[in-house]
Design an enzyme around this catalytic site. Structure first.
Site, PDB file in Angstrom:
ATOM      1  N   ARG A 194      22.319 -36.971  65.618  1.00 46.65           N
ATOM      2  CA  ARG A 194      21.246 -36.015  65.870  1.00 46.65           C
ATOM      3  C   ARG A 194      20.617 -36.237  67.251  1.00 46.65           C
ATOM      4  O   ARG A 194      20.115 -35.300  67.871  1.00 46.65           O
ATOM      5  CB  ARG A 194      20.161 -36.122  64.794  1.00 46.65           C
ATOM      6  CG  ARG A 194      20.521 -35.437  63.477  1.00 46.65           C
ATOM      7  CD  ARG A 194      19.309 -35.339  62.579  1.00 46.65           C
ATOM      8  NE  ARG A 194      19.537 -34.475  61.436  1.00 46.65           N
ATOM      9  CZ  ARG A 194      18.569 -33.941  60.699  1.00 46.65           C
ATOM     10  NH1 ARG A 194      17.306 -34.193  61.000  1.00 46.65           N
ATOM     11  NH2 ARG A 194      18.846 -33.167  59.687  1.00 46.65           N
TER      12      ARG A 194
ATOM     13  N   ILE B 152      20.774 -28.835  68.045  1.00 44.94           N
ATOM     14  CA  ILE B 152      19.554 -29.028  68.836  1.00 44.94           C
ATOM     15  C   ILE B 152      19.900 -29.378  70.282  1.00 44.94           C
ATOM     16  O   ILE B 152      19.482 -28.709  71.223  1.00 44.94           O
ATOM     17  CB  ILE B 152      18.667 -30.134  68.230  1.00 44.94           C
ATOM     18  CG1 ILE B 152      18.312 -29.794  66.782  1.00 44.94           C
ATOM     19  CG2 ILE B 152      17.407 -30.340  69.072  1.00 44.94           C
ATOM     20  CD1 ILE B 152      17.561 -28.495  66.608  1.00 44.94           C
TER      21      ILE B 152
ATOM     22  N   LYS C 176      33.602  13.214  57.395  1.00 42.15           N
ATOM     23  CA  LYS C 176      33.600  13.881  58.696  1.00 42.15           C
ATOM     24  C   LYS C 176      32.180  13.816  59.243  1.00 42.15           C
ATOM     25  O   LYS C 176      31.228  14.230  58.585  1.00 42.15           O
ATOM     26  CB  LYS C 176      34.061  15.334  58.530  1.00 42.15           C
ATOM     27  CG  LYS C 176      34.412  16.024  59.836  1.00 42.15           C
ATOM     28  CD  LYS C 176      35.736  15.522  60.388  1.00 42.15           C
ATOM     29  CE  LYS C 176      36.194  16.347  61.581  1.00 42.15           C
ATOM     30  NZ  LYS C 176      36.675  17.675  61.183  1.00 42.15           N
ATOM     31  N   HIS C 177      32.037  13.262  60.438  1.00 36.84           N
ATOM     32  CA  HIS C 177      30.719  13.117  61.065  1.00 36.84           C
ATOM     33  C   HIS C 177      29.725  12.427  60.130  1.00 36.84           C
ATOM     34  O   HIS C 177      28.582  12.871  59.973  1.00 36.84           O
ATOM     35  CB  HIS C 177      30.188  14.468  61.520  1.00 36.84           C
ATOM     36  CG  HIS C 177      31.033  15.118  62.576  1.00 36.84           C
ATOM     37  ND1 HIS C 177      31.312  14.507  63.779  1.00 36.84           N
ATOM     38  CD2 HIS C 177      31.686  16.306  62.596  1.00 36.84           C
ATOM     39  CE1 HIS C 177      32.094  15.308  64.507  1.00 36.84           C
ATOM     40  NE2 HIS C 177      32.341  16.399  63.799  1.00 36.84           N
TER      41      HIS C 177
ATOM     42  N   GLU D 217      42.218  10.774  61.383  1.00 38.45           N
ATOM     43  CA  GLU D 217      41.894   9.808  62.433  1.00 38.45           C
ATOM     44  C   GLU D 217      42.075   8.366  61.959  1.00 38.45           C
ATOM     45  O   GLU D 217      42.669   7.540  62.650  1.00 38.45           O
ATOM     46  CB  GLU D 217      40.434   9.996  62.891  1.00 38.45           C
ATOM     47  CG  GLU D 217      40.197  11.236  63.725  1.00 38.45           C
ATOM     48  CD  GLU D 217      40.553  11.048  65.185  1.00 38.45           C
ATOM     49  OE1 GLU D 217      41.051   9.975  65.557  1.00 38.45           O
ATOM     50  OE2 GLU D 217      40.335  11.999  65.957  1.00 38.45           O
TER      51      GLU D 217
ATOM     52  N   ASN E  10      18.630  16.717  53.951  1.00 37.72           N
ATOM     53  CA  ASN E  10      18.563  16.969  52.524  1.00 37.72           C
ATOM     54  C   ASN E  10      19.972  17.123  51.950  1.00 37.72           C
ATOM     55  O   ASN E  10      20.795  17.804  52.553  1.00 37.72           O
ATOM     56  CB  ASN E  10      17.758  18.238  52.227  1.00 37.72           C
ATOM     57  CG  ASN E  10      16.280  18.069  52.464  1.00 37.72           C
ATOM     58  OD1 ASN E  10      15.698  17.085  52.052  1.00 37.72           O
ATOM     59  ND2 ASN E  10      15.670  19.053  53.121  1.00 37.72           N
TER      60      ASN E  10
ATOM     61  N   PHE F 168      13.573  14.446  45.216  1.00 38.72           N
ATOM     62  CA  PHE F 168      13.087  15.394  44.208  1.00 38.72           C
ATOM     63  C   PHE F 168      13.184  16.837  44.704  1.00 38.72           C
ATOM     64  O   PHE F 168      13.169  17.116  45.907  1.00 38.72           O
ATOM     65  CB  PHE F 168      11.657  15.059  43.760  1.00 38.72           C
ATOM     66  CG  PHE F 168      10.590  15.161  44.820  1.00 38.72           C
ATOM     67  CD1 PHE F 168      10.249  16.373  45.415  1.00 38.72           C
ATOM     68  CD2 PHE F 168       9.878  14.034  45.203  1.00 38.72           C
ATOM     69  CE1 PHE F 168       9.246  16.463  46.360  1.00 38.72           C
ATOM     70  CE2 PHE F 168       8.864  14.114  46.154  1.00 38.72           C
ATOM     71  CZ  PHE F 168       8.551  15.332  46.739  1.00 38.72           C
TER      72      PHE F 168
ATOM     73  N   ARG G  57      15.027   7.632  44.650  1.00 42.29           N
ATOM     74  CA  ARG G  57      15.575   8.577  45.610  1.00 42.29           C
ATOM     75  C   ARG G  57      16.484   7.838  46.591  1.00 42.29           C
ATOM     76  O   ARG G  57      16.417   6.617  46.733  1.00 42.29           O
ATOM     77  CB  ARG G  57      14.463   9.319  46.344  1.00 42.29           C
ATOM     78  CG  ARG G  57      13.833   8.541  47.474  1.00 42.29           C
ATOM     79  CD  ARG G  57      12.789   9.362  48.213  1.00 42.29           C
ATOM     80  NE  ARG G  57      12.335   8.659  49.395  1.00 42.29           N
ATOM     81  CZ  ARG G  57      11.257   8.989  50.092  1.00 42.29           C
ATOM     82  NH1 ARG G  57      10.514  10.010  49.711  1.00 42.29           N
ATOM     83  NH2 ARG G  57      10.929   8.300  51.168  1.00 42.29           N
TER      84      ARG G  57
ATOM     85  N   HIS H  13      19.005   9.244  56.627  1.00 43.10           N
ATOM     86  CA  HIS H  13      18.790   9.983  57.874  1.00 43.10           C
ATOM     87  C   HIS H  13      19.590   9.373  59.017  1.00 43.10           C
ATOM     88  O   HIS H  13      20.083   8.275  58.900  1.00 43.10           O
ATOM     89  CB  HIS H  13      17.296   9.991  58.229  1.00 43.10           C
ATOM     90  CG  HIS H  13      16.453  10.687  57.214  1.00 43.10           C
ATOM     91  ND1 HIS H  13      15.655   9.989  56.327  1.00 43.10           N
ATOM     92  CD2 HIS H  13      16.305  11.999  56.932  1.00 43.10           C
ATOM     93  CE1 HIS H  13      15.026  10.874  55.545  1.00 43.10           C
ATOM     94  NE2 HIS H  13      15.406  12.089  55.891  1.00 43.10           N
TER      95      HIS H  13
END
Length: 536
Positions: free
Chosen positions: A76, A138, A287-288, A340, A430, A485, A532, A536
């Site tokens: 050490r 260290i 796709k995308h 692809e 959504n 929802f 939920r 995004h």
């Protein structure tokens, strides 16, 4: 308070007289030591590195000869000494520094070749707590940082991949300032990533998902021609996480993956992993970053055909992920369409030969499936900051589904509901997904209005029915899932108009009663999940 600069210009070329070698990864170190020795450079080393170089018959001094102090405490403490750090940090052209070196018998160290204890590897291998702690280096980071700070005079090399360039550099016995500067930058990036791995491990074991300071480190795996668009620069950095996927997969054929390929392949594989291979073969076409078709079936080839049937137009040039070994029959089906990337846990030899007919088709073997329930983190940048969250590892099978309508779903409707909700979790919000008999019938993604997502998904289903010569779209008698929802009844009514007979959604809207009433009026079964899946 800032420290005043000595304002001494850095020399362009610095002659290498003494080199300190202390490496955990011994790759190429003997060859490097031989080359340095041939240049007449004095070698100083530590622990296992000293033993390896000495065993190769090369003259090498132990660091204890430099410090006049033995290695103690199981290694050490061995390099944390003024004779080491003074030799690395001294400004050679400064009279005060030179006087201090002379007074205390400190010799200059011109080259430091150092890499660190394998903390990341030990962590990834699931090392226990004491073993992982013991692999926190260290002395190594301290010497790297000291050398990098004093790059005006000291050359620091932390990556065995840079040894050939180092040898080219010192062909004349010196290193140039530009090289030392470049290596110093790499050195600080290395110690930063190392400390990030340690801090993130502590956050994990202490169950602190959001520590006060969060650092995410990575190693450049691939510098890309461009990012999402040709005017953007991009690179692929790997974190060391061993989760099976695009970062750990083997590229069996095809050119390097692009930025968009990697993003979409990750989305595809994470989605298909929701479907356990022991239950049924599954295929997802992306796709995308959005699924355009997902299906399960008794065989993998049939799962692919069913996934393709959902939206064969969008599938052109897409990414295909499967949850079982890619077999010959499925490969024969896939090569009929321009694709692809294919990613699978494994690939049979027969399938490889078939895919080889399409040399530009990228084929990845991941060695396994990611665990959809495993914890982890996801991150994205925003202006001036970093958004970090735990991975969305909620599984519909683990939820207590609540029937909220007069009519309960049939056994088949319930299965289709769960299938649709799994897919909706991986669709940009959504999101609205229709499913029937283990097959997506229509997918609506990323619309500002949920009712528009429901309508687009229904239109996709109608287009697919025409392409397949069906009398009616598969949305007739389907289950429909919404990842969040339903705020109004209009989205539900659009789904009912498309033929859905069962609905799964998180619930929790101020107008839940209105939505439930509309479902009851049309004899539609509805269940709430209580969870939920915004994406995004």
């Amino acid at each position: 308070m800032a420290v005043a600069s000595k304002k001494i210009p850095a020399p362009d070329e610095v002659r290498i007289k003494t080199a300190l070698l202390s490496v955990s990864d011994k790759t190429g170190v003997i060859e490097l030591a031989k080359a340095l020795n041939e240049k007449g450079i004095r070698l100083v080393s530590t622990g296992g590195t000293h033993k390896a170089i000495s065993a190769a018959g090369l003259p090498v001094s132990d660091v204890s000869e430099l410090t006049g102090f033995p290695e103690i405490m199981d290694g050490r403490v061995k390099t944390l000494h003024p004779n080491v750090h003074g030799g690395l940090l001294a400004i050679r052209d400064d009279a005060e520094h030179t006087a201090a070196m002379n007074e205390h018998g400190i010799a200059a160290i011109d080259l430091a070749v150092i890499n660190l204890y394998p903390f990341e590897e030990v962590r990834a291998a699931g090392g226990d707590y004491p073993t992982t702690v013991e692999n926190i280096d260290i002395g190594g980071p301290a010497m790297i940082r000291a050398s990098a700070k004093n790059h005006a005079y000291v050359t620091i090399v932390t990556d065995p991949a840079d040894y050939p360039q180092l040898l080219e550099e010192i062909a004349s016995g010196t290193t140039r300032y530009a090289f030392r500067q470049k290596m110093a930058a790499k050195a600080y990036a290395r110690t930063a990533a190392y400390d990030a791995a340690i801090s993130n491990w502590f956050a994990e074991v202490l169950d602190t998902p959001m520590p006060r300071h969060r650092v995410i480190g990575g190693v450049l795996r691939q510098e890309m021609r461009y990012g999402e668009n040709p005017h953007q620069k991009a690179g692929f950095y790997v974190t060391g996480d061993k989760r099976p996927g695009v970062a750990t997969a083997s590229l069996l054929q095809g050119k390097q993956l692009s930025y968009n390929n990697i993003n979409d392949t990750d989305a595809a594989f994470e989605l298909v992993a929701e479907f356990l291979p022991e239950k049924a073969p599954a295929c997802a076409i992306i796709k995308h970053a959005n699924p355009c078709g997902v299906a399960t079936a008794p065989t993998l080839a049939e799962a692919y055909r069913r996934a393709l049937a959902c939206d064969s137009t969008s599938a052109f040039g897409g990414i295909i992920a499967v949850n079982q070994e890619l077999d010959a029959e499925t490969a024969e089906e896939i090569v009929k369409l321009f694709t692809e990337v294919i990613i699978a846990p494994a690939v049979s030899e027969e399938a490889r030969l078939i895919i080889a007919r399409k040399p530009n088709l990228r084929l990845l073997a991941a060695g396994g499936l990611p665990d959809p329930r495993a914890p982890g983190l996801s991150a994205k940048t925003v202006a001036g900051g970093l958004l970090v969250q735990t991975r969305d590892h909620g599984m519909v099978e683990d939820l207590e589904l609540k029937v909220v309508t007069k009519r309960a779903p049939t056994v088949q409707e319930l299965e289709d509901m769960k299938f649709a909700f799994k897919v909706a979790k991986h669709v940009k919000s959504n999101a609205v997904v229709y499913a029937k008999d283990g097959q997506t019938a229509g997918i609506g993604a990323g619309q500002m209005s949920r009712v528009d997502s429901a309508r687009i998904a229904a239109i996709k289903a109608e287009d697919a029915a025409k392409a397949l010569g069906l009398a009616a779209p598969l949305t007739r008698g389907s289950a429909v899932a919404s990842e969040a929802f339903l705020p109004f009844a209009d989205g539900l009514l659009s789904a009912i108009a498309a033929g859905a007979t069962a609905v799964i959604q998180p619930g929790g809207s101020m107008r839940d009663d209105e939505v439930i009433a509309a479902a009851n009026e049309h004899d539609v079964a509805m269940v709430f999940t209580g969870m939920r899946h915004f994406r995004h």
